[in-house]
Motif scaffolding. Structure first.
Motif, PDB file in Angstrom:
ATOM      1  N   GLN A   1       0.836  -1.249  -0.007  1.00 25.56           N
ATOM      2  CA  GLN A   1      -0.023  -0.119  -0.011  1.00 25.56           C
ATOM      3  C   GLN A   1       0.755   1.344  -0.011  1.00 25.56           C
ATOM      4  O   GLN A   1       0.391   2.215   0.529  1.00 25.56           O
ATOM      5  CB  GLN A   1      -1.063   0.030   1.390  1.00 25.56           C
ATOM      6  N   ILE A   2       2.132   1.123  -0.283  1.00 27.02           N
ATOM      7  CA  ILE A   2       3.215   2.262  -0.574  1.00 27.02           C
ATOM      8  C   ILE A   2       3.412   2.041  -1.959  1.00 27.02           C
ATOM      9  O   ILE A   2       4.054   0.759  -2.355  1.00 27.02           O
ATOM     10  CB  ILE A   2       4.003   2.367   0.347  1.00 27.02           C
ATOM     11  N   PRO A   3       3.522   2.825  -2.903  1.00 27.69           N
ATOM     12  CA  PRO A   3       4.023   2.747  -4.411  1.00 27.69           C
ATOM     13  C   PRO A   3       5.689   2.298  -4.351  1.00 27.69           C
ATOM     14  O   PRO A   3       6.429   2.729  -3.764  1.00 27.69           O
ATOM     15  CB  PRO A   3       3.927   4.287  -4.837  1.00 27.69           C
ATOM     16  N   LYS A   4       5.905   1.243  -5.050  1.00 31.89           N
ATOM     17  CA  LYS A   4       7.129   0.678  -5.180  1.00 31.89           C
ATOM     18  C   LYS A   4       7.852   1.968  -6.369  1.00 31.89           C
ATOM     19  O   LYS A   4       7.542   2.491  -6.884  1.00 31.89           O
ATOM     20  CB  LYS A   4       7.091  -0.515  -6.052  1.00 31.89           C
ATOM     21  N   LEU A   5       9.347   1.963  -5.596  1.00 29.88           N
ATOM     22  CA  LEU A   5      10.247   2.620  -6.572  1.00 29.88           C
ATOM     23  C   LEU A   5      10.726   1.643  -7.512  1.00 29.88           C
ATOM     24  O   LEU A   5      11.485   0.786  -7.197  1.00 29.88           O
ATOM     25  CB  LEU A   5      11.223   3.304  -5.461  1.00 29.88           C
ATOM     26  N   PHE A   6      10.794   2.013  -8.742  1.00 26.94           N
ATOM     27  CA  PHE A   6      11.403   1.262  -9.941  1.00 26.94           C
ATOM     28  C   PHE A   6      12.725   1.788 -10.055  1.00 26.94           C
ATOM     29  O   PHE A   6      13.718   0.885 -10.726  1.00 26.94           O
ATOM     30  CB  PHE A   6      10.365   1.424 -11.027  1.00 26.94           C
ATOM     31  N   ALA A   7      13.108   2.857 -10.125  1.00 33.24           N
ATOM     32  CA  ALA A   7      14.331   3.569 -10.487  1.00 33.24           C
ATOM     33  C   ALA A   7      14.461   4.922 -10.153  1.00 33.24           C
ATOM     34  O   ALA A   7      13.518   5.759  -9.793  1.00 33.24           O
ATOM     35  CB  ALA A   7      14.537   3.492 -11.926  1.00 33.24           C
ATOM     36  N   HIS A   8      15.810   5.509  -9.840  1.00 30.08           N
ATOM     37  CA  HIS A   8      16.016   6.827  -9.693  1.00 30.08           C
ATOM     38  C   HIS A   8      17.494   7.209 -10.397  1.00 30.08           C
ATOM     39  O   HIS A   8      18.502   6.174 -10.140  1.00 30.08           O
ATOM     40  CB  HIS A   8      16.103   7.050  -8.239  1.00 30.08           C
ATOM     41  N   PHE A   9      17.640   8.159 -11.073  1.00 31.50           N
ATOM     42  CA  PHE A   9      18.825   8.530 -11.743  1.00 31.50           C
ATOM     43  C   PHE A   9      19.055  10.012 -12.129  1.00 31.50           C
ATOM     44  O   PHE A   9      17.979  10.838 -11.740  1.00 31.50           O
ATOM     45  CB  PHE A   9      18.747   7.643 -13.155  1.00 31.50           C
ATOM     46  N   GLU A  10      20.049  10.170 -12.227  1.00 25.45           N
ATOM     47  CA  GLU A  10      20.463  11.765 -12.457  1.00 25.45           C
ATOM     48  C   GLU A  10      20.783  11.951 -13.987  1.00 25.45           C
ATOM     49  O   GLU A  10      21.884  11.000 -14.517  1.00 25.45           O
ATOM     50  CB  GLU A  10      21.364  12.264 -11.765  1.00 25.45           C
ATOM     51  N   GLU A  11      20.349  12.874 -14.786  1.00 25.87           N
ATOM     52  CA  GLU A  11      20.881  13.233 -15.973  1.00 25.87           C
ATOM     53  C   GLU A  11      21.047  14.846 -16.117  1.00 25.87           C
ATOM     54  O   GLU A  11      19.969  15.549 -15.796  1.00 25.87           O
ATOM     55  CB  GLU A  11      19.815  12.569 -17.081  1.00 25.87           C
ATOM     56  N   ASN A  12      22.303  15.245 -16.558  1.00 31.68           N
ATOM     57  CA  ASN A  12      22.638  16.533 -16.779  1.00 31.68           C
ATOM     58  C   ASN A  12      22.178  17.521 -15.493  1.00 31.68           C
ATOM     59  O   ASN A  12      21.603  18.645 -15.638  1.00 31.68           O
ATOM     60  CB  ASN A  12      21.576  17.166 -18.053  1.00 31.68           C
ATOM     61  N   GLY A  13      22.565  16.840 -14.352  1.00 30.28           N
ATOM     62  CA  GLY A  13      22.247  17.555 -13.192  1.00 30.28           C
ATOM     63  C   GLY A  13      20.721  17.560 -12.636  1.00 30.28           C
ATOM     64  O   GLY A  13      20.668  18.468 -11.598  1.00 30.28           O
ATOM     65  N   GLU A  14      20.106  17.068 -13.078  1.00 35.40           N
ATOM     66  CA  GLU A  14      18.616  17.094 -12.829  1.00 35.40           C
ATOM     67  C   GLU A  14      18.195  15.563 -12.366  1.00 35.40           C
ATOM     68  O   GLU A  14      18.637  14.463 -12.856  1.00 35.40           O
ATOM     69  CB  GLU A  14      17.536  17.433 -14.040  1.00 35.40           C
ATOM     70  N   PHE A  15      17.318  15.518 -11.856  1.00 38.64           N
ATOM     71  CA  PHE A  15      16.942  14.169 -10.968  1.00 38.64           C
ATOM     72  C   PHE A  15      15.637  13.567 -11.482  1.00 38.64           C
ATOM     73  O   PHE A  15      14.617  14.248 -11.728  1.00 38.64           O
ATOM     74  CB  PHE A  15      16.942  14.407  -9.293  1.00 38.64           C
ATOM     75  N   TYR A  16      15.479  12.262 -11.381  1.00 34.67           N
ATOM     76  CA  TYR A  16      14.385  11.675 -11.858  1.00 34.67           C
ATOM     77  C   TYR A  16      13.929  10.550 -10.751  1.00 34.67           C
ATOM     78  O   TYR A  16      14.983   9.720 -10.368  1.00 34.67           O
ATOM     79  CB  TYR A  16      14.334  10.870 -13.277  1.00 34.67           C
ATOM     80  N   LEU A  17      12.935  10.291 -10.667  1.00 35.19           N
ATOM     81  CA  LEU A  17      12.068   9.092  -9.867  1.00 35.19           C
ATOM     82  C   LEU A  17      11.280   8.314 -10.711  1.00 35.19           C
ATOM     83  O   LEU A  17      10.449   9.029 -11.398  1.00 35.19           O
ATOM     84  CB  LEU A  17      11.486   9.510  -8.615  1.00 35.19           C
ATOM     85  N   VAL A  18      11.071   6.880 -10.723  1.00 34.89           N
ATOM     86  CA  VAL A  18      10.368   6.184 -11.560  1.00 34.89           C
ATOM     87  C   VAL A  18       9.508   5.442 -10.469  1.00 34.89           C
ATOM     88  O   VAL A  18      10.198   4.803  -9.957  1.00 34.89           O
ATOM     89  CB  VAL A  18      10.871   5.415 -12.587  1.00 34.89           C
ATOM     90  N   GLN A  19       8.166   5.487 -10.467  1.00 36.61           N
ATOM     91  CA  GLN A  19       7.453   4.771  -9.491  1.00 36.61           C
ATOM     92  C   GLN A  19       6.262   4.277 -10.005  1.00 36.61           C
ATOM     93  O   GLN A  19       5.877   4.360 -11.212  1.00 36.61           O
ATOM     94  CB  GLN A  19       7.216   5.928  -8.382  1.00 36.61           C
ATOM     95  N   GLU A  20       5.887   3.238  -9.169  1.00 31.91           N
ATOM     96  CA  GLU A  20       4.578   2.489  -9.639  1.00 31.91           C
ATOM     97  C   GLU A  20       3.382   3.562  -9.895  1.00 31.91           C
ATOM     98  O   GLU A  20       3.017   4.453  -9.039  1.00 31.91           O
ATOM     99  CB  GLU A  20       4.100   1.637  -8.383  1.00 31.91           C
ATOM    100  N   PHE A  21       2.619   3.418 -10.679  1.00 25.78           N
ATOM    101  CA  PHE A  21       1.295   3.989 -11.169  1.00 25.78           C
ATOM    102  C   PHE A  21       0.087   3.568 -10.324  1.00 25.78           C
ATOM    103  O   PHE A  21      -0.173   2.400 -10.273  1.00 25.78           O
ATOM    104  CB  PHE A  21       1.131   3.983 -12.636  1.00 25.78           C
ATOM    105  N   VAL A  22      -0.331   4.402  -9.527  1.00 25.52           N
ATOM    106  CA  VAL A  22      -1.585   4.079  -8.704  1.00 25.52           C
ATOM    107  C   VAL A  22      -2.779   4.436  -9.574  1.00 25.52           C
ATOM    108  O   VAL A  22      -3.046   5.709  -9.619  1.00 25.52           O
ATOM    109  CB  VAL A  22      -1.505   4.726  -7.459  1.00 25.52           C
ATOM    110  N   ASP A  23      -3.634   3.396  -9.977  1.00 25.80           N
ATOM    111  CA  ASP A  23      -4.802   3.625 -10.674  1.00 25.80           C
ATOM    112  C   ASP A  23      -6.034   3.757  -9.728  1.00 25.80           C
ATOM    113  O   ASP A  23      -6.265   2.749  -9.065  1.00 25.80           O
ATOM    114  CB  ASP A  23      -5.143   2.592 -11.810  1.00 25.80           C
ATOM    115  N   GLY A  24      -6.524   4.765  -9.569  1.00 24.27           N
ATOM    116  CA  GLY A  24      -7.361   4.998  -8.509  1.00 24.27           C
ATOM    117  C   GLY A  24      -7.703   6.529  -8.387  1.00 24.27           C
ATOM    118  O   GLY A  24      -7.626   7.516  -9.104  1.00 24.27           O
ATOM    119  N   HIS A  25      -8.412   6.603  -7.210  1.00 23.98           N
ATOM    120  CA  HIS A  25      -8.737   8.432  -6.626  1.00 23.98           C
ATOM    121  C   HIS A  25      -8.260   8.556  -5.473  1.00 23.98           C
ATOM    122  O   HIS A  25      -8.134   7.861  -4.742  1.00 23.98           O
ATOM    123  CB  HIS A  25     -10.346   8.432  -7.032  1.00 23.98           C
ATOM    124  N   ASP A  26      -8.036   9.829  -5.183  1.00 22.90           N
ATOM    125  CA  ASP A  26      -7.521  10.236  -3.762  1.00 22.90           C
ATOM    126  C   ASP A  26      -8.929  10.509  -2.951  1.00 22.90           C
ATOM    127  O   ASP A  26      -9.922  10.644  -3.464  1.00 22.90           O
ATOM    128  CB  ASP A  26      -6.647  11.410  -3.834  1.00 22.90           C
TER     129      ASP A  26
END
Length: 330
Positions: free
Chosen positions: A81-106
């Motif tokens: 019940q916490i989204p999984k982290l798939f990847a994190h990386f840096e390109e050109n001094g900027e940062f990216y997180l790749v995470q599980e997509f939660v299909d639903g409503h808040d």
């Protein structure tokens, strides 16, 4: 209209960006497809950008980014019940997180201003939230932005998913002073759900308990947090006269939202334990509706109880439009 900068691009020859989900002061959130997996499933890519372009900020941002990624990785593996982290990386001094997509409503689609929820529905909702939050606290992590927008009802199984763990806010609020020293702005959270100690930059586990209690009061009264008054002598919230609530639940919620953190339940597990006897009780019968005390002229007008609608059923599960940028799902 200009197309968002990453739409149509593929990061690391792996994550193909399909559309922008949201933008804000901390960066952009995109929906992407994982080209390496069968069926090209969706994921969420978050592009993080510190406000300052000063080179001194980048190492600090990188440290915060790595720390948050480690926390997300541990928590995502600990609870479904916490989204999984798939990847994190840096390109050109900027940062990216790749995470599980939660299909639903808040939960803004369930805790709706002007609508009150029955006590049994509120108890079940708070129990579900506290169970997820207890896992976070057991890992010695304080979530700094508990609010309805950061709790998703997953479409596939109806379970609550806790999103947005906040290092993106730290990175986004990195500042640099005239002496070249880097710092992080202290107040991270949302007004109404953020108690005093958190507003002063010292969040605790009990700060999360406060936020969950405020959501319960919101669901029982139909009022947004800022519409509730405080006792001028004690600083405690005045809310029970606006709700049809048993003494048992009222006392638990009162303790959850005490003004001083030392008087609250100290962890989500402690609050959850207090809820269990209430959930096992039969649904209380309220003979007469409560009376509403007059609102002082200096207060924002509140909604009369006679105009509030009781909704015992959860709304249909749909994917809402995205509001805050740092969400784990649209």
């Amino acid at each position: 209209m200009n197309q968002p900068p990453l739409v149509g691009h593929t990061l690391r020859s792996h994550y193909h960006i399909t559309r922008l989900l949201g933008s804000g002061g901390f960066g952009d959130t995109y929906l992407a497809q994982d080209l390496d997996l069968p069926g090209k499933p969706y994921c969420v890519v978050k592009h993080l950008k510190p406000k300052s372009n000063d080179p001194a900020v980048l190492p600090i941002a990188k440290g915060l980014f790595d720390r948050e990624a480690q926390i997300l990785y541990q928590l995502g593996n600990k609870s479904e019940q916490i989204p999984k982290l798939f990847a994190h990386f840096e390109e050109n001094g900027e940062f990216y997180l790749v995470q599980e997509f939660v299909d639903g409503h808040d939960l803004t689609k369930e805790i709706i201003p002007g609508q009150i929820k029955p006590e049994n529905v509120v108890c079940k909702l708070l129990k579900d939230i506290l169970e997820v939050l207890a896992v976070v606290h057991q890992r010695n992590v304080i979530h700094r932005d508990i609010k309805p927008q950061n709790l998703m009802r997953r479409k596939s199984d109806g379970k609550i998913v806790l999103i947005d763990f906040g290092a993106v806010k730290e990175i986004g609020t990195l500042l640099i002073n005239s002496q070249g020293q880097t710092s992080v702005s202290v107040a991270i959270g949302s007004p109404g759900y953020m108690p005093n100690e958190q507003a002063n930059g010292r969040p605790r586990f009990a700060s999360n308990v406060y936020a969950v209690g405020m959501m319960g009061i919101q669901a029982l009264t139909g009022f947004l947090p800022h519409q509730l008054q405080e006792d001028p002598d004690t600083g405690e919230l005045i809310w029970r006269d606006y709700a049809q609530v048993s003494d048992e639940l009222g006392e638990v919620l009162d303790k959850m939202v005490r003004d001083h953190f030392s008087q609250r339940y100290q962890t989500a597990s402690a609050a959850l334990q207090a809820f269990m006897p209430i959930i096992e009780l039969p649904t209380p019968v309220v003979a007469t509706p409560p009376t509403i005390p007059p609102v002082p002229p200096n207060q924002s007008p509140t909604i009369p109880l006679s105009q509030l609608k009781v909704s015992s059923a959860s709304p249909a599960v749909t994917i809402p439009s995205v509001e805050p940028v740092w969400r784990w799902g649209p």
